[in-house]
Design an enzyme around this catalytic site. Structure first.
Site, PDB file in Angstrom:
ATOM      1  N   SER A 717     -24.042  19.822 -30.958  1.00  0.00           N
ATOM      2  CA  SER A 717     -24.848  19.751 -31.887  1.00  0.00           C
ATOM      3  C   SER A 717     -24.639  18.107 -32.629  1.00  0.00           C
ATOM      4  O   SER A 717     -23.432  17.666 -32.500  1.00  0.00           O
ATOM      5  CB  SER A 717     -24.815  20.552 -33.073  1.00  0.00           C
ATOM      6  OG  SER A 717     -23.438  20.656 -33.589  1.00  0.00           O
ATOM      7  N   VAL A 723     -28.579  20.405 -29.339  1.00  0.00           N
ATOM      8  CA  VAL A 723     -29.182  20.179 -28.003  1.00  0.00           C
ATOM      9  C   VAL A 723     -28.720  21.690 -27.213  1.00  0.00           C
ATOM     10  O   VAL A 723     -27.662  22.344 -27.292  1.00  0.00           O
ATOM     11  CB  VAL A 723     -28.272  19.191 -27.234  1.00  0.00           C
ATOM     12  CG1 VAL A 723     -28.831  18.973 -25.871  1.00  0.00           C
ATOM     13  CG2 VAL A 723     -28.589  17.981 -28.040  1.00  0.00           C
ATOM     14  N   ASN A 834     -28.049   5.087 -32.579  1.00  0.00           N
ATOM     15  CA  ASN A 834     -26.795   5.855 -32.409  1.00  0.00           C
ATOM     16  C   ASN A 834     -26.272   5.693 -30.936  1.00  0.00           C
ATOM     17  O   ASN A 834     -26.092   6.608 -30.484  1.00  0.00           O
ATOM     18  CB  ASN A 834     -27.325   7.425 -32.741  1.00  0.00           C
ATOM     19  CG  ASN A 834     -26.036   8.142 -32.899  1.00  0.00           C
ATOM     20  OD1 ASN A 834     -24.800   7.859 -32.937  1.00  0.00           O
ATOM     21  ND2 ASN A 834     -26.304   9.628 -32.694  1.00  0.00           N
ATOM     22  N   LEU A 835     -26.251   4.613 -30.768  1.00  0.00           N
ATOM     23  CA  LEU A 835     -25.824   4.185 -29.384  1.00  0.00           C
ATOM     24  C   LEU A 835     -24.151   4.366 -29.273  1.00  0.00           C
ATOM     25  O   LEU A 835     -23.495   3.852 -30.317  1.00  0.00           O
ATOM     26  CB  LEU A 835     -26.221   2.641 -29.138  1.00  0.00           C
ATOM     27  CG  LEU A 835     -25.524   2.359 -27.461  1.00  0.00           C
ATOM     28  CD1 LEU A 835     -26.283   3.102 -26.547  1.00  0.00           C
ATOM     29  CD2 LEU A 835     -26.056   0.734 -27.291  1.00  0.00           C
TER      30      LEU A 835
END
Length: 1342
Positions: A717, A723, A834-835
Site C-alpha cells: 500500500s 496494490v 513519486n519516483l
C-alpha cells in the site's frame, strides 16, 4: 416492523444466493419465517413473493404464502421442486396454488411444532373469492411432519388424497376437515385419488402400490422396480441417480447418505487425513465449496458459527473452530477517546466475557464509590470478577481506587499483555497508586508490557514487588521506565514473611504461593510451580517440555519405573492401554471408517494390533480370512488368467489413449492461451473522445468490467492506494492473465471515478519499453488501474538482495533506462511525483520499467497537496520546491531521479538514514546533500549533485541524463568501482547468481495461474541470455584499488554542498599516485545505515513528525513571492549550451550501440575516434557545487574530465601550500564551517606532494587526465580553489581515523569569514540563494 425487517434481510440473502448453482444446477432461494404476520397490503405481499421465488427451484427454508389477493398471478411458483422447511398457505383469495413440480417437503422446520403442510382460512367471507385447488400433483414425499388442512370453504378433493403414501412418519398427525363440500368427483382414471377434477390431476402413488420387497418407493408394482433406498419422492429406475429427489443428500446427481467427509483414513500412515474430494452439506446438496456468505462447520454450510465456536480463515476457507474456552471478544475501554472515564456500575456489564480491551482501563474513586453528580450508584465489588477473562489491554491500566476487602488484583490473573499504545499522564502504561489495603499485585499471567513506564506508589501495604525482575516483563530498554516508591519497605515485608515461595526462581513473584511466580525454579504445571512432574508415578502420567509438565495421551498405558510417553501424541506412548493401529494407540480398531476407496475395517490380533480385514468384507471381521467376515457371505466370482490378462491390457490401452488425448488437449489449450494472451496484451482500444470536436485517440488501455478482474492478495500500500496481485479474465475467455491492480480511492469522498477522464486516457496511451504500460482501468467508486504483473518485484528489493552479484555495467544501464522512461513521460507531459527505486520494477534482470506515474493527478487538487501528517509521503525523495510549495514539475522529478540513482549506487541504502523528516528540508536549505556512494567516481556523483540543485532551471533534463549515463555505460569500470571482500587465505568464490532457477521460472511461468509469461520476452524481442551474464561484473572490477573510508559511513549519510577542500584532497591523492583515496564527505551527525522493507517506512512521514508541518507553515509564511525563472530564459540556455556543445560529434542515432532496452555494452565505440566527454552532461565542478562563479560567463559548469583547451596560461604555480590558500581535510579535528562571499575565483593547480611508500601501480584515477603542460610533473589540471578571502561557501572537515594522513604534508588553515547564521538557510534570504545557485557573472541581486 420486525417482520418487515426480516423480509428485508431475507431479500438480501436471496439476492446473494440467486443464480448460484449447486448440485444439478438448482436455483436456490431463501425461505421466510414470518408465520401469519404480514406487512402492508395484499399487493405488497405479492411483490415480496415474486422477488423471493421467481425461477426458484429449491426453497432453503419455509414457503409462506399469506394474504394474497384473488387476482395475483402465481405462475412463477411452478418451478419449485423442493422445500426444506414447511409450506404455509393461509388467508388467501386466489383460486389455485400452482405448485405442479413440488415433489418433496423435507420438514426440517415444522409449523406449530408438528405440521409440514398447513393450509387454513383461504377464503373471503364478503365475496366468492377463495382457494379451490391445491395443484400438488407431483408431491410424493413429506420426510418429517404432518398435514393440517382446515376451514377452507371452497377447497376441494383434499379428502381424496392418500396422505399416508406421502407422509414418511407413520406417527405424524394428519388433519383434513371443514373444507369444501360441493365438489366434483375425481376423473375416472384417477381411481378416487386426485388433486382436481381433471385427468391430469391424479395423485401419483409411490408406496402403497409397491411390492413387499421394496423398503420405500417404487416405479412399478414388480419386485425389481424398487427405488434406491436413498430416493425420496419416487424414481424412474433402480439406481441412486434415478431418484426424483434425495432422501438425504444429492452428490452430483447421485443420492447418498452423506457427503464426502473432510477426513479419510490413510492405510499407510494409520491416520485420518484431509480428503481432497471433500464436499459440504448445503441444504440437501453436496457442494465443493460453501457460498461466500456461509461458513463451514464440520461438514455443513452454516450462516454463522455456534456460540462455542469462532470463525477462522484456513487457506482461504472460512471455518468454525472450537474456541478452547471463551471465544475472543473485543470490548471498548475507558479513558481518553472513550465514552466512559472510569469503570463504574453503569458500564461494568459491558465487560462480560471480554478477552481484549481496545483502549484503557481506569479504576477511579468516582467509579467504585459512585458519582452522585451523574447519578451513578456505587459499584458492586463482586462484579469486578468480569475482568478474569481479559487477556490483553491495548492501552494502559490505571488503578487509583480498589475495594478495601480485596487485597490484590487477582481479577486480572489471566492478563498477559499490556500494549501501551496509549499512555497515561507522563507516559505510564501501568499505574497503581494510593491503594491502602493491597498487599500484592497478583498479575500471575502478565508476560509483557510492550511500551510505557511503570508507576507504583503510595500503596502502604504492598509487598512482593521488590522481588520482581522487571526486565523479563518490559519490552525494550528498562532504564528510567520504573518509578516504584513509597510502598511498604522490604524489611517489613520480610519480617512478616511476605516473601516469594521457594519454588519461584530468582525472577521474583507477584504474590504469595507457588502460583504467583514470575518463573519457576524447577517445573510448572498449569501455571503453578512444582518440584517435579509425574514421570514415573502419579496420575496422570506426564512428560516435560521447556520445564512445563504436560499429560500423556489418554490411550497411553501408565508404566511403572519408566516413562509412559515422550510427547502428547498417541504415537509417543511406550505402551498402549487398548489397541495399537500402526504407531498410534487407539481405543478401538477402525470399523467402517471412511477411506480413500471406501470404508475401512480392521480386527485386533492377539497382541492387540489392528490388522486389516479381507478386502471383500463389507461389515467387519474377526480374522484375516474371507470366512472371518461378519454378516452375509459374499460369493466370489472366479476369473481366469486370460480374462485378467485381457482386462489389464484393455486397461493399459485405455490409459494410454486418455493420456495422449489429455496431452494433446493440454497443448492445444496452452497454445490458445498464449495466442489469446498475446492478443489481449498487445491490442488496444479506440475510445471515443470526450469532446466531439476532438479526434479519437488510440488508447492502449482497456476499460475493464469489475467481473473481469479478480484480486488474489495484497502486495503493498502507498500514498494513493493499495496494490493487489490479481488476474484478468477477459469476458468470454477461459485464460487468466496475471496483472497488478492498483485501487485508488479519494479519501475525502468528494471525487468519484465513475467517468473516464482525459487524464485516464492520457495514461492509457503511454507505451514505452521502460515504463510499465497500463493495460486498462476499471472506473467506479474507486478507480482500479491494471498493469502487467512483474514477478521480479521492485528494483529496490532487487539491489538489496543481490548486491553481491551486481556489476557496474548493469547499474549504469539501469540508470539509462530509468532516464529514458522519465524522458518519455516528460515528452508526454506526465509528471511522476513519486519516483524512487521502490517504484521501478524489473521486467527482466536486465530491463527495468518506471511504474506508479500519473496517479496523483487522478485525485482532486486538495488530495495532491503535500501533507506532512500523511503516513507515506516520500519527503526524502522530493525536491525543495515540492516540499515547501507543493510544486511538482519535470525538474522536481529530476531531483527524485538523483536520489533514485543514489539508491542504486548504495545498493538500496535509505537516504538521510537516521534523520527525522522534519530535519531534511532545513538540511537541504543549508546546502547539504547525500554523500558520494563508495562505488562512484566523482563523475557519477557530480551528475547526482546537479540533479539536486536549488534552482530547478539549472538541473539537467532527462534527455541529458540519458545521454550522460549512456556515455558512462560504454566504459563502466571507469566510473563505478566495485570491490569484493575476500579474507586472507580464502579464494574468491564464483560470482553469486542474482536469481534462483525458481525465480527465473516465475518470470516465465506463473504456476498459480497456469500461464507462460515467456510470451512477454518474445513480444519484446529480448535476447535469451543467462542470468550470470546479465549480472556479471566487468573484468578488472574486483582488482581495482579502493580508497580509505571515513569512520562515519557516508553511504547512508549526506554531504554539505559547501566543502571547499574536497576537490583538492581528491586531486592530491589521485595525482600523487597514493593508493589511499580521498576521504568521503560525512554528515554532521553519525547516522546508522538501515533499510526498511515497505514503501510506508522508507523515509516517509510518520506520526512523530508533527512538528515538521509547523515548520513548513512558518517557512511558507516568511517566504517572499518569487516568480520562478522559466526554462527558456537566457541563463538557462547559456548553461544548457555549455553542457550540450560537443567537441567531437556524437555518432548518429542510427549508429548508437545499444539494444532496444537501453542496455549499453562496453567497448563499442569506434576504434579510430576518441570518445568525447564534452558532448553530454558532464560532472559538475567543485566550484559549481560550492556555489562560486566561473570566470567565463558562457560556461557555468566545469567539466571534471578536462581536455587540453586553448586558453590563457595559468598563473605560475605557488611554491608552497600556504600560498595556495587551500584548506584541506583536518584529520581527527572537529567539524567546522565557514561562509564567505560569492565572488568568483580563478582556478589554480594543486601541487603534487609525493607520498612515501607508494608505487605507480597502486594509483587509480577517477578522471581522464590529459597533459596540460603546466609546471613540472603537472599532468593534471587542478579544480578551482579560492583563497580564503574569495570563498563564498562553507568548508567542512571530516573525521578520519588515525593513520590516514601522510606524515610529511603540512596543511594550511583558512580563517572563516563569518559564522553561519540561522537566516542563511531561509528561503527569504537572498544571500542564501546567491550563495547556492550558479548565476552568471553579471547576474543582478534581487
Amino acid at each position: 416492523m420486525r417482520a418487515n425487517d426480516a423480509l428485508q434481510v431475507l431479500g438480501l440473502l436471496f439476492s446473494l444466493a440467486r443464480g448460484s448453482e449447486v448440485g444439478n444446477s438448482q436455483a436456490v432461494c431463501p425461505g421466510t419465517l414470518n408465520g401469519l404476520s404480514v406487512t402492508g397490503d395484499a399487493e405488497n405481499q405479492y411483490q415480496t413473493l415474486y422477488k423471493l421465488y421467481e425461477r426458484c427451484e429449491v426453497v432453503m427454508g419455509n414457503l409462506e404464502i399469506v394474504l394474497t389477493g384473488h387476482n395475483a398471478d402465481l405462475s412463477f411458483l411452478q418451478w419449485i421442486r423442493e422445500v426444506t422447511g414447511y409450506v404455509l398457505v393461509a388467508m388467501n383469495e386466489f383460486s389455485t396454488l400452482p405448485l405442479p413440480n413440488l415433489r418433496v417437503v423435507r420438514g426440517t422446520q415444522v409449523y406449530d411444532g408438528k405440521f409440514a403442510i398447513f393450509v387454513m382460512l383461504n377464503y373471503n367471507t364478503n365475496s366468492s373469492h377463495a382457494l379451490r385447488q391445491l395443484r400438488l400433483t407431483q408431491l410424493t414425499e413429506i420426510l418429517s411432519g404432518g398435514v393440517y388442512i382446515e376451514k377452507n370453504d371452497k377447497l376441494c378433493h383434499m379428502d381424496t388424497i392418500d396422505w399416508r403414501d406421502i407422509v414418511r412418519d407413520r406417527d405424524a398427525e394428519i388433519v383434513v376437515k371443514d373444507n369444501g363440500r360441493s365438489c366434483p368427483p375425481c376423473h375416472e382414471v384417477c381411481k378416487g385419488r386426485c388433486w382436481g377434477p381433471g385427468s391430469e390431476d391424479c395423485q401419483t402413488l409411490t408406496k402403497t402400490i409397491c411390492a413387499p420387497q421394496c423398503n420405500g418407493h417404487c416405479f412399478g408394482p414388480n419386485p425389481n422396480q424398487c427405488c434406491h433406498d436413498e430416493c425420496a419422492g419416487g424414481c424412474s429406475g433402480p439406481q441412486d441417480t434415478d431418484c426424483f429427489a434425495c432422501r438425504h443428500f444429492n452428490d452430483s446427481g447421485a443420492c447418498v447418505p452423506r457427503c464426502p467427509q473432510p477426513l479419510v483414513y490413510n492405510k499407510l500412515t494409520f491416520q485420518l487425513e484431509p480428503n481432497p474430494h471433500t464436499k459440504y452439506q448445503y441444504g440437501g446438496v453436496c457442494v465443493a465449496s460453501c457460498p461466500h456468505n456461509f461458513v463451514v462447520d464440520q461438514t455443513s454450510c452454516v450462516r454463522a458459527c455456534p456460540p462455542d465456536k469462532m470463525e477462522v480463515d484456513k487457506n482461504g476457507l472460512k471455518m468454525c473452530e472450537p474456541c478452547g474456552g471463551l471465544c475472543p471478544k473485543a470490548c471498548e475501554g475507558t479513558g481518553s477517546g472513550s465514552r466512559f472515564q472510569t469503570v463504574d456500575s453503569s458500564n461494568i456489564d459491558g465487560f462480560v466475557n471480554c478477552t481484549k480491551i481496545l483502549g484503557n482501563l481506569d479504576f477511579l474513586i468516582t467509579g467504585l464509590n459512585g458519582d452522585p453528580w451523574h447519578k451513578i450508584p456505587a459499584l458492586d465489588p463482586e462484579k469486578l470478577n468480569v475482568f478474569r477473562t481479559v487477556r490483553e489491554i491495548t492501552g494502559y491500566l490505571n488503578i487509583q481506587s480498589w475495594p478495601p476487602h480485596m487485597h490484590n488484583f487477582s481479577v486480572f490473573s489471566n492478563l498477559t499483555t499490556i500494549g501501551g499504545r496509549s499512555l497515561y499522564n507522563r507516559g505510564f502504561s501501568l499505574l497503581i497508586m494510593k491503594n491502602l489495603n493491597v498487599t500484592s499485585l497478583g498479575f500471575r499471567s502478565l508476560k509483557e508490557i510492550s511500551a510505557g513506564r511503570i508507576y507504583i506508589s503510595a500503596n502502604r501495604q504492598l509487598c512482593y514487588h521488590h522481588s520482581l525482575n522487571w526486565t523479563k516483563v518490559l519490552r525494550g530498554p528498562t532504564e528510567e521506565r520504573l518509578d516504584i516508591k513509597h510502598n511498604r519497605p522490604r524489611r517489613d515485608c520480610v519480617a512478616e514473611g511476605k516473601v516469594c515461595d521457594p519454588l519461584c526462581s530468582s525472577g521474583g513473584c507477584w504474590g504469595p504461593g507457588p502460583g504467583q511466580c514470575l518463573s519457576c525454579r524447577n517445573y510448572s504445571r498449569g501455571g503453578v510451580c512444582v518440584t517435579h512432574c509425574n514421570f514415573l508415578n502419579g496420575e496422570p502420567r506426564e512428560f516435560a517440555h521447556e520445564a512445563e509438565c504436560f499429560s500423556c495421551h489418554p490411550e497411553c498405558q501408565p508404566m511403572e519405573g519408566t516413562a509412559t510417553c515422550n510427547g502428547s501424541g498417541s504415537d509417543t506412548c511406550a505402551q498402549c492401554a487398548h489397541f495399537r493401529d500402526g504407531p498410534h494407540c487407539v481405543s478401538s480398531c477402525p470399523h467402517g471408517v471412511l477411506g480413500a476407496k471406501g470404508p475401512i475395517y480392521k480386527y485386533p490380533d492377539v497382541q492387540n494390533e489392528c490388522r486389516p480385514c479381507h478386502e471383500n468384507c463389507t461389515q467387519g471381521c474377526k480374522g484375516p480370512e474371507l470366512q472371518d467376515c461378519l454378516g452375509q457371505t459374499l460369493v466370489l466370482i472366479g476369473k481366469t488368467h486370460l480374462t485378467m490378462a485381457l482386462t489389464v491390457i484393455a486397461g493399459l490401452v485405455v490409459i494410454f489413449m486418455m493420456l495422449g488425448g489429455t496431452f494433446l488437449y493440454w497443448r492445444g489449450r496452452r497454445i490458445q492461451n498464449k495466442r489469446a494472451m498475446r492478443r489481449y496484451l498487445e491490442r488496444g482500444e479506440s475510445i471515443e473522445p470526450l469532446d466531439p470536436s476532438e479526434k479519437a485517440n488510440k488508447v492502449l488501455a482497456r476499460i475493464f468490467k469489475e467481473t473481469e478482474l479478480r484480486k488474489l492478495k495484497v502486495l503493498g500500500s502507498g500514498v494513493f492506494g493499495t496494490v493487489h496481485k490479481g488476474v484478468w479474465i477477459p469476458e468470454g475467455e477461459s485464460i487468466k492473465i496475471p496483472v497488478c491492480i492498483k485501487v485508488i480511492e479519494d479519501k475525502s469522498g468528494r471525487q468519484s471515478f465513475q467517468a473516464v477522464t482525459d487524464h485516464m486516457l492520457a495514461i492509457g496511451s503511454l507505451d514505452h519499453a521502460h515504463i510499465v504500460r497500463l493495460l486498462g482501468l476499471c472506473p467506479g467508486s474507486s478507480l482500479q488501474l491494471v498493469t502487467q504483473y512483474l514477478p521480479l518485484g521492485s528494483l529496490l528489493d532487487h539491489v538489496r538482495q543481490h548486491r553481491g552479484a551486481l556489476g557496474p555495467q548493469l547499474l549504469l544501464n539501469w540508470g539509462v533506462q530509468i532516464a529514458k522512461g522519465m524522458y518519455y513521460l516528460e515528452e508526454h507531459g506526465m509528471v511522476h511525483r513519486n519516483l524512487a527505486a521502490r517504484n521501478v520494477l524489473l521486467k527482466s534482470p536486465s530491463q527495468v520499467q518506471v511504474a506508479d506515474f500519473g496517479v496523483a493527478d487522478l485525485l482532486p487538487p486538495d488530495d495532491k497537496q503535500l501533507l506532512y501528517s500523511e503516513a507515506k509521503t516520500p519527503i526524502k525523495w522530493m525536491a525543495l520546491e515540492s516540499i515547501h510549495f507543493g510544486k511538482y514539475t519535470h525538474q522536481s522529478d529530476v531531483w527524485s531521479y538523483g536520489v533514485t540513482v543514489w539508491e542504486l549506487m548504495t545498493f538500496g541504502a535509505e537516504p538521510y538514514a537516521g534523520l527525522r523528516l522534519a530535519e531534511v528540508p532545513d538540511l537541504l536549505e543549508k546546502g547539504e546533500r547525500l554523500a558520494q556512494p563508495q562505488i562512484c567516481t566523482i563523475d557519477v556523483y557530480m551528475v547526482m549533485v546537479k540533479c539536486w540543485m536549488i534552482d530547478e532551471n539549472i538541473r539537467p533534463t532527462f534527455k541529458e541524463l540519458a545521454n550522460e549515463f549512456t556515455r558512462m555505460a560504454r566504459d563502466p569500470p571507469r566510473y563505478l568501482v566495485i570491490k569484493r571482500e575476500s579474507g586472507p587465505g580464502i579464494a574468491p568464490g564464483p560470482e553469486p547468481h542474482g536469481l534462483t532457477n525458481k525465480k527465473l521460472e516465475e518470470v516465465e511461468l506463473e504456476p498459480e495461474l497456469d500461464l507462460d509469461l515467456d510470451l512477454e520476452a518474445e513480444e519484446d524481442n529480448l535476447a535469451t541470455t543467462t542470468l550470470g551474464s546479465a549480472l556479471s561484473l566487468p573484468v578488472g572490477t574486483l582488482n581495482r584499488p579502493r580508497g580509505s573510508q571515513s569512520l562515519l559511513s557516508p553511504s547512508s549519510g549526506y554531504m554539505p554542498m559547501n566543502q571547499g577542500n574536497l576537490g583538492e584532497s581528491c586531486q592530491e591523492s589521485a595525482v600523487s599516485g597514493s593508493s589511499e583515496r580521498c576521504p568521503r564527505p560525512v554528515s554532521l551527525h553519525p547516522m546508522p545505515r538501515g533499510c526498511l522493507a515497505s514503501e510506508s517506512s522508507e523515509g516517509h512521514v510518520t506520526g512523530s513528525e508533527a512538528e515538521l508541518q509547523e515548520k513548513v507553515s512558518m517557512c511558507r509564511s516568511r517566504s517572499r513571492s518569487r516568480s520562478p525563472r522559466p526554462r527558456g530564459d537566457s541563463a538557462y540556455h547559456s548553461q544548457r549550451h555549455s553542457l550540450l556543445t560537443p567537441v567531437t560529434p556524437l555518432s548518429p542515432p542510427g549508429l548508437e550501440e545499444e539494444d532496444v532496452n537501453g542496455y549499453v555494452m562496453p567497448d563499442t565505440h569506434l576504434k579510430g575516434t576518441p570518445s568525447s566527454r564534452e558532448g553530454t552532461l558532464s560532472s559538475v565542478g567543485l566550484s559549481s557545487v560550492l556555489g562560486t562563479e566561473e570566470e567565463d560567463e558562457d560556461e557555468e559548469y566545469e567539466y571534471m574530465n578536462r581536455r587540453r583547451r586553448h586558453s590563457p596560461p595559468h598563473p605560475p604555480r605557488p611554491s608552497s601550500l600556504e600560498e595556495l590558500g587551500y584548506e584541506y581535510m583536518d584529520v581527527g579535528s572537529d567539524l567546522s564551517a565557514s561562509l564567505g562571499s560569492t565572488q568568483s575565483c580563478p582556478l589554480h593547480p594543486v601541487p603534487i606532494m609525493p607520498t612515501a611508500g607508494t608505487t605507480p601501480d597502486e594509483d587509480y584515477e577517477y578522471m581522464n587526465r590529459q597533459r596540460d603542460g603546466g609546471g613540472p610533473g603537472g599532468d593534471y589540471a587542478a579544480m578551482g580553489a579560492c583563497p580564503a578571502s574569495e570563498q563564498g561557501y562553507e568548508e567542512m572537515r571530516a573525521f578520519q581515523g588515525p593513520g590516514h594522513q601522510a606524515p610529511h604534508v603540512h596543511y594550511a588553515r583558512l580563517k572563516t569569514l563569518r559564522s553561519l547564521e540561522a537566516t542563511d538557510s531561509a528561503f527569504d534570504n537572498p544571500d542564501y540563494w546567491h550563495s547556492r545557485l550558479f548565476p552568471k557573472a553579471n547576474a543582478q541581486r534581487t
